[in-house]
Design a protein around this motif. Structure first.
Motif, short mmCIF file in Angstrom:
data_model
loop_
_atom_site.label_atom_id
_atom_site.label_comp_id
_atom_site.label_asym_id
_atom_site.label_seq_id
_atom_site.Cartn_x
_atom_site.Cartn_y
_atom_site.Cartn_z
N GLY A 69 -9.35 28.63 1.11
CA GLY A 69 -10.39 28.08 0.24
C GLY A 69 -10.27 26.59 0.03
N SER A 70 -9.65 25.89 0.96
CA SER A 70 -9.53 24.44 0.83
C SER A 70 -10.79 23.77 1.38
CB SER A 70 -8.28 23.95 1.57
OG SER A 70 -8.32 24.36 2.92
N LEU A 71 -10.86 22.46 1.32
CA LEU A 71 -11.99 21.74 1.87
C LEU A 71 -12.18 22.15 3.32
CD1 LEU A 71 -11.27 18.14 0.55
CD2 LEU A 71 -13.14 19.63 -0.14
N PHE A 72 -13.41 22.52 3.68
CA PHE A 72 -13.64 23.01 5.03
C PHE A 72 -13.43 21.87 6.03
CE2 PHE A 72 -16.30 24.68 8.55
CZ PHE A 72 -15.55 25.83 8.76
N GLY A 73 -12.48 22.05 6.91
CA GLY A 73 -12.16 21.06 7.93
C GLY A 73 -10.92 20.23 7.60
N GLU A 74 -10.45 20.32 6.36
CA GLU A 74 -9.27 19.51 5.98
C GLU A 74 -8.04 19.93 6.78
OE1 GLU A 74 -8.13 19.73 1.86
OE2 GLU A 74 -6.18 18.83 2.30
N GLN A 75 -7.74 21.21 6.76
CA GLN A 75 -6.55 21.66 7.49
C GLN A 75 -6.75 21.56 8.99
OE1 GLN A 75 -4.00 24.59 6.13
NE2 GLN A 75 -5.11 24.91 4.21
N ALA A 76 -7.99 21.71 9.43
CA ALA A 76 -8.27 21.52 10.86
C ALA A 76 -7.93 20.09 11.26
CB ALA A 76 -9.73 21.84 11.16
N LEU A 77 -8.36 19.13 10.46
CA LEU A 77 -8.05 17.73 10.73
C LEU A 77 -6.54 17.49 10.70
CD1 LEU A 77 -8.88 14.72 11.06
CD2 LEU A 77 -8.84 14.60 8.56
N ARG A 78 -5.89 18.04 9.67
CA ARG A 78 -4.44 17.83 9.53
C ARG A 78 -3.69 18.41 10.72
NH1 ARG A 78 -3.25 20.37 3.81
NH2 ARG A 78 -1.10 19.85 4.40
N LEU A 79 -4.05 19.61 11.13
CA LEU A 79 -3.34 20.24 12.25
C LEU A 79 -3.65 19.53 13.57
CD1 LEU A 79 -3.54 24.03 11.37
CD2 LEU A 79 -1.55 22.53 11.27
N GLY A 106 10.02 15.90 9.77
CA GLY A 106 9.87 15.39 8.39
C GLY A 106 8.93 14.19 8.35
N ALA A 107 9.07 13.27 9.29
CA ALA A 107 8.17 12.11 9.36
C ALA A 107 6.74 12.56 9.64
CB ALA A 107 8.66 11.14 10.43
N LEU A 108 6.60 13.55 10.49
CA LEU A 108 5.27 14.08 10.81
C LEU A 108 4.63 14.73 9.57
CD1 LEU A 108 3.68 14.24 13.46
CD2 LEU A 108 4.58 16.51 13.75
N LEU A 109 5.44 15.45 8.81
CA LEU A 109 4.92 16.09 7.60
C LEU A 109 4.61 15.05 6.52
CD1 LEU A 109 7.25 19.22 7.49
CD2 LEU A 109 4.81 19.14 8.12
N LEU A 110 5.37 13.98 6.50
CA LEU A 110 5.06 12.88 5.58
C LEU A 110 3.74 12.22 5.97
CD1 LEU A 110 6.07 11.24 3.17
CD2 LEU A 110 7.19 9.71 4.79
N ASN A 111 3.53 12.04 7.26
CA ASN A 111 2.25 11.53 7.74
C ASN A 111 1.10 12.47 7.35
OD1 ASN A 111 0.60 9.69 9.42
ND2 ASN A 111 0.32 11.55 10.63
N ASP A 112 1.38 13.77 7.43
CA ASP A 112 0.37 14.75 7.03
C ASP A 112 0.03 14.59 5.55
OD1 ASP A 112 -1.20 17.27 7.24
OD2 ASP A 112 0.34 17.94 5.83
N ARG A 113 1.03 14.32 4.74
CA ARG A 113 0.79 14.13 3.29
C ARG A 113 -0.09 12.90 3.07
NH1 ARG A 113 0.32 17.49 -0.27
NH2 ARG A 113 1.60 18.65 1.15
N ILE A 114 0.12 11.86 3.87
CA ILE A 114 -0.71 10.65 3.77
C ILE A 114 -2.15 10.96 4.18
CG2 ILE A 114 -1.06 8.34 4.76
CD1 ILE A 114 2.06 8.17 4.95
N VAL A 115 -2.31 11.73 5.27
CA VAL A 115 -3.66 12.11 5.71
C VAL A 115 -4.36 12.93 4.63
CG1 VAL A 115 -4.91 13.55 7.39
CG2 VAL A 115 -3.13 11.98 8.17
N THR A 116 -3.63 13.87 4.04
CA THR A 116 -4.20 14.70 2.98
C THR A 116 -4.66 13.84 1.81
OG1 THR A 116 -2.75 16.51 3.60
CG2 THR A 116 -3.74 16.62 1.43
N THR A 117 -3.81 12.92 1.40
CA THR A 117 -4.16 12.05 0.27
C THR A 117 -5.37 11.19 0.63
OG1 THR A 117 -1.86 12.03 -0.43
CG2 THR A 117 -3.26 10.28 -1.30
N ALA A 118 -5.42 10.66 1.84
CA ALA A 118 -6.54 9.82 2.26
C ALA A 118 -7.84 10.62 2.25
CB ALA A 118 -6.27 9.24 3.65
N VAL A 119 -7.79 11.86 2.74
CA VAL A 119 -9.00 12.70 2.75
C VAL A 119 -9.47 12.97 1.32
CG1 VAL A 119 -9.82 15.05 3.25
CG2 VAL A 119 -8.57 13.77 4.99
#
Length: 161
Positions: A69-79, A106-119
């Motif tokens: 139930g997250s933003l549609f496309g958010e996890q698609a973009l992250r993955l 860990g660096a990749l997951l940190l980048n993912d956190r940045i992408v999530t925050t930016a979205v």
């Protein structure tokens, strides 16, 4: 290129990752929850790139968006972002020692956190809490057990015992 010996391991591992993401946890631990789907996808991108690519990551992300139930496309973009980076550096990552692989994840997951925050900032949605920035650290610590478990299942090591 070594083929996967158990074709059911990929969909089953993704299903379990989705279930782990849906598993209820206390609110304090919610922000520390590792991105299970990214950990499992990272393993498959590194070890079986013929089957797991950008399109597969996008589809899995859309399914995750629907299930969670997250933003549609958010996890698609992250993955897709995670998969693209992993594909780019896959040859190097495969030969890193496990500890260095864990740091890279860990660096990749940190980048993912940045992408999530930016979205979330771009869409004027609630920004993840400051505690959630520790989630990549938890994911980094879980990388070695996840990798060893999936590798053992994929290679059928559990059958030899």
């Amino acid at each position: 290129m070594m083929r996967s010996r158990s074709p059911w391991i990929l969909p089953l591992s993704l299903l379990i990752a989705l279930l782990l993401a849906l598993l209820p946890v206390p609110p304090l631990l919610q922000a520390l929850r590792p991105y299970w789907l990214a950990l499992v996808m990272a393993y498959w991108v590194i070890e079986d790139p013929d089957r797991v690519g950008l399109g597969f990551a996008f589809l899995v992300g859309l399914v995750a968006d629907l299930v969670m139930g997250s933003l549609f496309g958010e996890q698609a973009l992250r993955l897709v972002v995670i998969t693209y980076i992993l594909q780019r550096f896959r040859a190097r990552l495969r030969f890193f020692p496990m500890s260095q692989q864990a740091l890279a994840i860990g660096a990749l997951l940190l980048n993912d956190r940045i992408v999530t925050t930016a979205v979330h900032v771009a869409l004027d949605e609630a920004v993840p809490t400051s505690v959630s920035w520790f989630s990549p650290l938890v994911g980094m610590l879980l990388w070695i057990p996840v990798f060893v478990l999936l590798d053992g299942l994929r290679m059928g090591g559990w059958r030899r015992r």
